[in-house]
Design a protein around this motif. Sequence first.
Motif, PDB file in Angstrom:
ATOM      1  N   MET A   1       0.967  -1.234   0.089  1.00  0.00           N
ATOM      2  CA  MET A   1       0.027   0.090  -0.062  1.00  0.00           C
ATOM      3  C   MET A   1       0.788   1.155  -0.078  1.00  0.00           C
ATOM      4  O   MET A   1       1.783   1.352   0.937  1.00  0.00           O
ATOM      5  N   LYS A   2       0.818   2.219  -0.942  1.00  0.00           N
ATOM      6  CA  LYS A   2       1.380   3.313  -1.031  1.00  0.00           C
ATOM      7  C   LYS A   2       0.391   4.322  -0.232  1.00  0.00           C
ATOM      8  O   LYS A   2      -0.367   4.827  -0.345  1.00  0.00           O
ATOM      9  N   ASP A  68      -2.324   4.783  -2.604  1.00  0.00           N
ATOM     10  CA  ASP A  68      -3.506   4.160  -2.113  1.00  0.00           C
ATOM     11  C   ASP A  68      -4.226   4.654  -0.872  1.00  0.00           C
ATOM     12  O   ASP A  68      -5.360   4.329  -0.679  1.00  0.00           O
ATOM     13  N   VAL A 105      -8.820   8.289  -4.339  1.00  0.00           N
ATOM     14  CA  VAL A 105      -8.082   7.672  -3.286  1.00  0.00           C
ATOM     15  C   VAL A 105      -8.959   7.337  -2.122  1.00  0.00           C
ATOM     16  O   VAL A 105      -9.195   8.488  -1.485  1.00  0.00           O
TER      17      VAL A 105
END
Length: 225
Positions: A1-2, A68, A105
């Motif tokens: 997950m960014k 994310d 997002v």
Amino acid sequence: MKVLVIGAHGKIGQILTKKLHDSHDFEEIAGLRTADQQHAYEAVGLQTVTLDLEKEQTDLENVMQGVDAVVFTAGSGGKTGPEKTMMIDLDGAVKSIKAAEKLGVKRFVIVSAINANKREFWSYGRHDLGATGNFYYAAKHYADLYLEHSNLDYTILRPTLLLDDAGTGNVTVVDDLATVASPKMKIPRADVAETIMAVLRNQNTVRRSFDLDGGDTPIKEAIND
């Protein structure tokens, strides 16, 4: 997950960004206000972007490309005056929420403050921050309220007094700390950062808000309850 950390140069943000970097399931992006801050973070291998919460929403949209999740830990600080508090803690948060909505997002975690959800507490000065504190709590209150009315998968964390002590790994996570018999009313920033990571890993925390205090329950267990 960014994960984009807005306010990565704050005390919680610094701890969180490093924890994300050292983890196996997250990729950090440190949102920083100046190029000098960027250089210092990049020197130790952290990914960074430059963002200024007092500029246009489109600037935030640009740095959110491909992320994310967003964690909003920004704050104007206690010495900057009510104008900065409203522009960073409130307007900066709202612009971040709107940018996340526009880009799709979905995951958004915000660090608020204990009792920010209780208007009777801050609007009548029942705190130790004086008149300026009313601006602080108003900013946190309405930023949280705006997030609750968004379409994002949000989590709102309301920590008690923040300490620079080493983390304990244990916390108290409840809907309302007033229901706890003997609250500690203080928590290390390191435990707040660790709780944020646990929240990001746990879908049960989506569209929920919590009071967060020091405690005796391991963070993962407290979040899972």
